[in-house]
Scaffold this motif. Structure first.
Motif, PDB file in Angstrom:
ATOM      1  N   ALA A  87       9.447  21.066 -26.114  1.00 17.87           N
ATOM      2  CA  ALA A  87       8.439  22.050 -25.730  1.00 17.87           C
ATOM      3  C   ALA A  87       9.080  23.420 -25.516  1.00 17.87           C
ATOM      4  CB  ALA A  87       7.720  21.590 -24.462  1.00 17.87           C
ATOM      5  N   GLU A  88      10.256  23.458 -24.914  1.00 21.42           N
ATOM      6  CA  GLU A  88      10.964  24.724 -24.719  1.00 21.42           C
ATOM      7  C   GLU A  88      11.366  25.340 -26.049  1.00 21.42           C
ATOM      8  OE1 GLU A  88      14.236  23.623 -22.290  1.00 21.42           O
ATOM      9  OE2 GLU A  88      12.963  23.026 -20.592  1.00 21.42           O
ATOM     10  N   LEU A 148       2.047  19.398 -30.427  1.00 20.95           N
ATOM     11  CA  LEU A 148       3.162  19.218 -31.359  1.00 20.95           C
ATOM     12  C   LEU A 148       3.072  17.887 -32.104  1.00 20.95           C
ATOM     13  CD1 LEU A 148       6.114  20.489 -29.124  1.00 20.95           C
ATOM     14  CD2 LEU A 148       5.064  21.708 -31.035  1.00 20.95           C
ATOM     15  N   LEU A 149       2.264  16.959 -31.610  1.00 22.40           N
ATOM     16  CA  LEU A 149       2.179  15.622 -32.185  1.00 22.40           C
ATOM     17  C   LEU A 149       1.083  15.537 -33.241  1.00 22.40           C
ATOM     18  CD1 LEU A 149       2.517  13.519 -28.910  1.00 22.40           C
ATOM     19  CD2 LEU A 149       4.279  13.931 -30.631  1.00 22.40           C
ATOM     20  N   PRO A 150       1.296  14.778 -34.307  1.00 24.05           N
ATOM     21  CA  PRO A 150       0.235  14.611 -35.310  1.00 24.05           C
ATOM     22  C   PRO A 150      -0.944  13.855 -34.721  1.00 24.05           C
ATOM     23  CG  PRO A 150       2.029  13.066 -35.711  1.00 24.05           C
ATOM     24  CD  PRO A 150       2.505  13.991 -34.632  1.00 24.05           C
ATOM     25  N   GLY A 151      -2.148  14.307 -35.036  1.00 26.95           N
ATOM     26  CA  GLY A 151      -3.350  13.661 -34.520  1.00 26.95           C
ATOM     27  C   GLY A 151      -3.780  14.153 -33.162  1.00 26.95           C
ATOM     28  N   VAL A 152      -2.988  15.045 -32.546  1.00 24.33           N
ATOM     29  CA  VAL A 152      -3.345  15.641 -31.262  1.00 24.33           C
ATOM     30  C   VAL A 152      -3.639  17.116 -31.503  1.00 24.33           C
ATOM     31  CG1 VAL A 152      -2.669  16.072 -28.881  1.00 24.33           C
ATOM     32  CG2 VAL A 152      -1.846  14.017 -30.064  1.00 24.33           C
ATOM     33  N   SER A 153      -4.876  17.535 -31.301  1.00 22.81           N
ATOM     34  CA  SER A 153      -5.318  18.884 -31.655  1.00 22.81           C
ATOM     35  C   SER A 153      -5.642  19.698 -30.416  1.00 22.81           C
ATOM     36  CB  SER A 153      -6.571  18.822 -32.546  1.00 22.81           C
ATOM     37  OG  SER A 153      -6.320  18.075 -33.716  1.00 22.81           O
ATOM     38  N   MET A 154      -5.113  20.919 -30.378  1.00 17.27           N
ATOM     39  CA  MET A 154      -5.422  21.837 -29.292  1.00 17.27           C
ATOM     40  C   MET A 154      -6.863  22.306 -29.403  1.00 17.27           C
ATOM     41  SD  MET A 154      -4.511  23.957 -26.772  1.00 17.27           S
ATOM     42  CE  MET A 154      -2.777  24.401 -26.809  1.00 17.27           C
ATOM     43  N   LEU A 206       8.319  17.861 -40.009  1.00 12.88           N
ATOM     44  CA  LEU A 206       6.936  18.029 -40.453  1.00 12.88           C
ATOM     45  C   LEU A 206       6.057  17.060 -39.682  1.00 12.88           C
ATOM     46  CD1 LEU A 206       5.492  18.302 -44.017  1.00 12.88           C
ATOM     47  CD2 LEU A 206       4.776  16.390 -42.590  1.00 12.88           C
ATOM     48  N   ARG A 207       4.891  17.534 -39.257  1.00 14.37           N
ATOM     49  CA  ARG A 207       3.859  16.681 -38.672  1.00 14.37           C
ATOM     50  C   ARG A 207       2.550  17.010 -39.397  1.00 14.37           C
ATOM     51  NH1 ARG A 207       8.211  15.808 -36.778  1.00 14.37           N
ATOM     52  NH2 ARG A 207       8.831  15.777 -34.572  1.00 14.37           N
TER      53      ARG A 207
END
Length: 646
Positions: A42-43, A56-62, A535-536
């Motif tokens: 994260a830093e 930052l993770l695939p499948g997790v959307s802001m 890549l994600r």
């Protein structure tokens, strides 16, 4: 605000033989590229809060809830009512509506995040319809260790933090303190002025948050551990007014001078003989919140009917017990029981106070057998139930009742290690979520009729995945596919009644059927000791099968994250990254926002005395873009930070 996740969940050894006390192994598989983020990562990408780090993770959307200035995520299309958040194994939520503001949560130093997508331990408790998120602090390993940091960023922003811990022979301690504030973020130069926003510094976008947390652990024997811990948070923020073109939306002039949350907990693990382990948790959480609605952008008067002061005073208390046994050869058997009480009080200044209270409990059993040819089979089932202790009609002030609710949650997962560099899994699970207090009792500002008898939502998950490595583990990869079928989804039904003036009222009912399916890919390659890339990618398709006119919101169909870490000198590292997400639906009526893209850059310089200087910029392309219509995101932002490890 969250009547979702169960109480204090005990750690579950789903794959590994041992876990940190307070850690929840949330994935049915081992932690990996697709479900695991460290505070160091994260830093590297200048992600300052939990929502930013999770994306930052695939499948997790802001996502953003612009009208409330809240940061959220969706996990494979499921929102935070359906994917509970835990910190050190303790649920983090606000009782009323199921939506914690993840922008209020910084990540503890040396902290780690795991995300379960669909499949999650049945012993974790109720309401993990779409998965679960766990943030935890690692136990210190040295007699004294830690770091201090400070930084500044565009918009009058600065942050600082201290993390320190130590480990002795039979005890350890960990303490974290952080502070962050910003006067106002800067809009893109391409933003066109609107009646409520003239550009430059975003109106009413200030915030400040501080957090203190600590753990004290006693380890009288190698397999015994007893921990006392706490989290204390204080925050305040403004909500930037609506700047879009929808004439039906009336701009709000809101400020939140109080967002206070205190959590206290105890965790224990006791070895009962060589093959049996007993784990318990207790926790108490208090949330106090004040929302002030003003007449106009001066934020100085409250004379209109739309203006108010709204107070929340919530608490949650609960505990859990988990027993695990490994007497049978190559077999693990575990059972757990959870119980909690959720208490919500709300009041507008000068108006009556309303009280709501639920009891929720869960019991479950799980078994896993490891076969000699490299396979394992895990089977489990839990039974969850909820009863209503107190509820009130906020229009009449009269008591309300509602049906008790229950649900069964079975799960079956097969895993196989094909060779040292290739593993796979295939799983099925049926999960559920109890409706929140807001789902059941809110009049939605006079637009709806409460429905105290709402039943749980249910979903069937099917999950397939492979992960592997090559080139002496320099190249790592994961790929997965999923299909989720939701039944009894809670959706609005219009015109179930009419006001005296003839306006139609809606009600939430268990009438929805929906499907989520997609593919996720995560790649990481260390080409040389100086060059690393990653890549994600996620393709997530959501479909409302029962009523296509009501859209599932917040999740882009395609999303990609690319990065490089380039050690261009012994003391200099460059970290460029790029995120791209296509257009997404942001309201149930089908309103959309455009593509979101951000090119970011960070440089790190190693200094003497174990110090690191970081500097760079986010949104280098200065794009004017939105995650929620009418609520623009920051333009280009510069930052600098300094860290010292000891």
């Amino acid at each position: 605000m969250k009547a979702l996740p169960l109480l204090c969940l005990a750690p579950l050894a789903a794959m590994a033989d041992t876990t940190e006390l307070g850690e929840v192994v949330v994935e049915a598989m081992k932690p990996g590229l697709g479900n695991y983020v460290t505070s160091a990562e994260a830093e590297d990408f200048e992600r300052r809060d939990l929502a930013d780090a999770l994306s930052l993770l695939p499948g997790v959307s802001m996502t953003r809830v612009g009208a409330r200035s809240e940061s959220m995520v969706t996990v494979r299309g499921f929102d935070l009512r359906q994917v509970p958040v835990f910190i050190d194994g303790i649920p983090v939520y606000v009782v009323y509506d199921g939506y914690p503001d993840l922008g209020r949560f910084t990540i503890p130093a040396a902290g780690e995040i795991e995300v379960a997508k669909g499949l999650s331990p049945v012993l974790a408790g109720p309401n993990t319809l779409g998965g679960m998120i766990n943030v935890y602090t690692r136990r210190p390993t040295e007699p004294i260790e830690g770091e201090v940091h400070t930084g500044a960023f565009t918009g009058g922003g600065w942050d600082a933090g201290l993390s320190a811990g130590g480990k002795q022979e039979k005890w350890y301690w960990q303490f974290d303190l952080s502070y962050i504030e910003q006067a106002a973020f800067e809009l893109s130069d391409d933003f066109r002025p609107r009646p409520t926003e003239n550009g430059g510094s975003r109106e009413n976008s200030y915030y400040n948050d501080w957090r203190a947390s600590g753990r004290l652990g006693w380890t009288p024997a190698p397999d015994d551990e007893y921990v006392l811990g706490f989290w204390i948070q204080r925050g305040e923020k403004g909500t930037p007014p609506y700047t879009g073109y929808d004439k039906k939306i009336v701009p709000r002039f809101w400020q939140w001078p109080q967002w206070d949350k205190d959590t206290y907990y105890a965790l224990t693990r006791t070895q009962l003989g060589g093959d049996t382990t007993l784990e318990t948790t207790l926790h108490y959480d208090r949330f106090e919140n004040l929302l002030r609605a003003f007449d106009n952008a001066s934020y100085s008067s409250q004379t209109k009917r739309s203006s108010f002061d709204s107070y929340y005073d919530d608490w949650t208390a609960g505990g859990s017990v988990k027993l695990e046994n490994r007497t049978l050869k190559d077999t693990r058997i575990a059972a757990a029981f959870h119980y909690k009480v959720d208490h919500h009080e709300e009041m507008n200044r000068g108006a009556p106070k309303y009280t709501f209270e639920d009891e929720t409990a869960s019991t479950g059993i799980e078994a896993e057998h490891f076969f000699p040819w490299g396979s394992s089979l895990q089977a489990g089932i839990s039974y969850d139930w909820r009863s209503i202790n107190d509820a009130v009609d906020t229009n009449s002030g009269l008591p309300l009742t509602g049906d008790d609710a229950d649900s069964w949650n079975p799960q079956l997962i097969w895993k196989h290690k094909f060779c040292d560099t290739l593993e796979g899994h295939l799983g099925w699970a049926e999960k559920s979520r109890f409706p929140t207090i807001k789902d059941r009792y809110s009049y939605r500002l006079g637009q709806a009729i409460p429905n105290p008898d709402l039943e749980p939502e249910t979903v069937d998950h099917f999950d397939l995945g492979l992960d592997g490595s090559a080139w002496d583990n320099r190249f790592q990869w994961e790929v997965g596919a999923f299909y989720s079928r939701i039944d009894d989804a809670i959706q609005r039904v219009d015109n179930v009644a009419f006001t005296p003036a003839g306006a139609g009222l809606f009600q939430l009912q268990n009438v929805g059927e929906a499907e989520h399916h997609g593919i996720e890919v995560a790649l990481g390659n260390k080409w040389t000791d100086c060059i690393e890339t990653g890549l994600r990618y996620a393709w997530t398709h959501t479909e409302n099968r029962s009523n296509p006119a009501i859209h599932i919101t917040g999740t882009p169909e395609h999303e990609i994250f690319l990065y490089s870490k380039l050690q261009v000198h012994e003391k200099v590292k460059l970290i460029p990254s790029f995120v791209w997400a296509d257009s997404r639906v942001i309201s149930s009526t089908g309103k959309r926002v455009g593509i979101y893209a951000s090119l970011d850059f960070k440089a790190e310089v190693t200094l003497p005395a174990d110090c690191t200087l970081g500097f760079g910029a986010t949104n280098l392309l200065e794009r004017n873009q939105q995650l929620d219509e009418g609520y623009p995101e920051p333009g280009r932002s510069l930052f600098v930070d300094l860290r010292h490890e000891f």
